[in-house]
Design a protein around this motif. Structure first.
Motif, PDB file in Angstrom:
ATOM      1  N   THR A   1       0.728  -1.553   0.106  1.00 22.83           N
ATOM      2  CA  THR A   1      -0.001   0.128  -0.208  1.00 22.83           C
ATOM      3  C   THR A   1       0.791   1.267   0.229  1.00 22.83           C
TER       4      THR A   1
ATOM      5  N   HIS B   1       1.993   2.519   2.394  1.00 16.58           N
ATOM      6  CA  HIS B   1       1.546   3.227   3.433  1.00 16.58           C
ATOM      7  C   HIS B   1       2.104   3.003   5.138  1.00 16.58           C
TER       8      HIS B   1
ATOM      9  N   ASP C   1      -0.744   7.585   4.107  1.00 18.38           N
ATOM     10  CA  ASP C   1       0.216   7.364   2.619  1.00 18.38           C
ATOM     11  C   ASP C   1       1.076   7.954   2.323  1.00 18.38           C
TER      12      ASP C   1
ATOM     13  N   THR D   1      -4.410   8.856   5.576  1.00 21.53           N
ATOM     14  CA  THR D   1      -5.472   8.029   4.481  1.00 21.53           C
ATOM     15  C   THR D   1      -7.220   7.294   5.481  1.00 21.53           C
TER      16      THR D   1
ATOM     17  N   GLY E   1      -3.369  -7.818   3.204  1.00 22.03           N
ATOM     18  CA  GLY E   1      -3.707  -7.052   3.229  1.00 22.03           C
ATOM     19  C   GLY E   1      -4.366  -6.478   5.275  1.00 22.03           C
TER      20      GLY E   1
ATOM     21  N   ASP F   1      -5.778  -3.254   5.858  1.00 26.30           N
ATOM     22  CA  ASP F   1      -4.655  -1.851   5.842  1.00 26.30           C
ATOM     23  C   ASP F   1      -5.571  -0.793   4.612  1.00 26.30           C
ATOM     24  N   THR F   2      -6.018  -1.137   3.688  1.00 28.60           N
ATOM     25  CA  THR F   2      -6.628  -0.583   2.890  1.00 28.60           C
ATOM     26  C   THR F   2      -8.224   0.837   3.452  1.00 28.60           C
ATOM     27  N   THR F   3      -8.733   0.526   4.164  1.00 27.47           N
ATOM     28  CA  THR F   3     -10.194   1.089   4.963  1.00 27.47           C
ATOM     29  C   THR F   3      -9.735   1.389   6.240  1.00 27.47           C
TER      30      THR F   3
END
Length: 178
Positions: free
Chosen positions: A16, A18, A68, A75, A95, A111-113
């Motif tokens: 990511t 991040h 990020d 994020t 993730g 990991d993205t939300t």
């Protein structure tokens, strides 16, 4: 004395790009306690620390922030009443971001939300660096637990409702879904 960032390490995900930072939000008023003539500083009580919530606090002391590195912006944030304390973050190639709080909870976030995908209450405070490993084709996460870390004691004044047992050093191991 700790502030927003303490020794619990930040994790990086190349997937990511991040950083995932375990954080604590509170203020500390520090008053030095001078040494007397001939006294040698040996660590510890050379200062008095008064902890208080940050101005306009929502009452949450813990946070995992996803930053990020491309622009650098935050994020998402996962906020909790309990401080993150002394447990580091850990990322996986699948993730997940693992961390934990002084309320004896360990959790996995997307990991993205930042969505909580899993959490478990433990016998004591997660207080170290979780690791992940593979055995017989299965991935595991191991989390050290124990009451020896400073955060549970430091937060008594800010979160008095969070009470932890005095002992219980353990290594918890969880198998990730196949």
């Amino acid at each position: 004395d700790p502030g927003s960032r303490t020794w619990a390490s930040t994790a990086y995900s190349p997937r990511t790009n991040h950083l995932y930072l375990p954080m604590q939000e509170f203020c500390v008023d520090t008053t030095p306690n001078p040494l007397g003539p001939g006294e040698v500083y040996t660590g510890g009580g050379a200062a008095t620390f008064v902890r208080r919530p940050v101005p306009d606090s929502d009452g949450n002391m813990g946070k995992v922030a996803a930053v990020d590195l491309g622009d650098p912006s935050t994020t998402w944030e996962y906020r909790t009443r309990a401080a993150n304390g002394a447990v580091a973050t850990l990322t996986t190639g699948g993730g997940l971001v693992f961390s934990g709080n002084i309320d004896r909870t360990v959790f996995a976030l997307d990991d993205t939300t930042g969505e909580v995908l899993w959490q478990q209450r433990l016998n004591n405070v997660p207080s170290g660096f979780p690791i992940t490993y593979e055995a017989d084709g299965r991935q595991f996460v191991a989390v050290p637990v124990g009451a020896g870390a400073w955060p549970p004691r430091a937060f008594n004044v800010l979160t008095p409702e969070i009470v932890n047992p005095p002992g219980g050093t353990t290594l918890w191991v969880f198998a990730l879904p196949e």
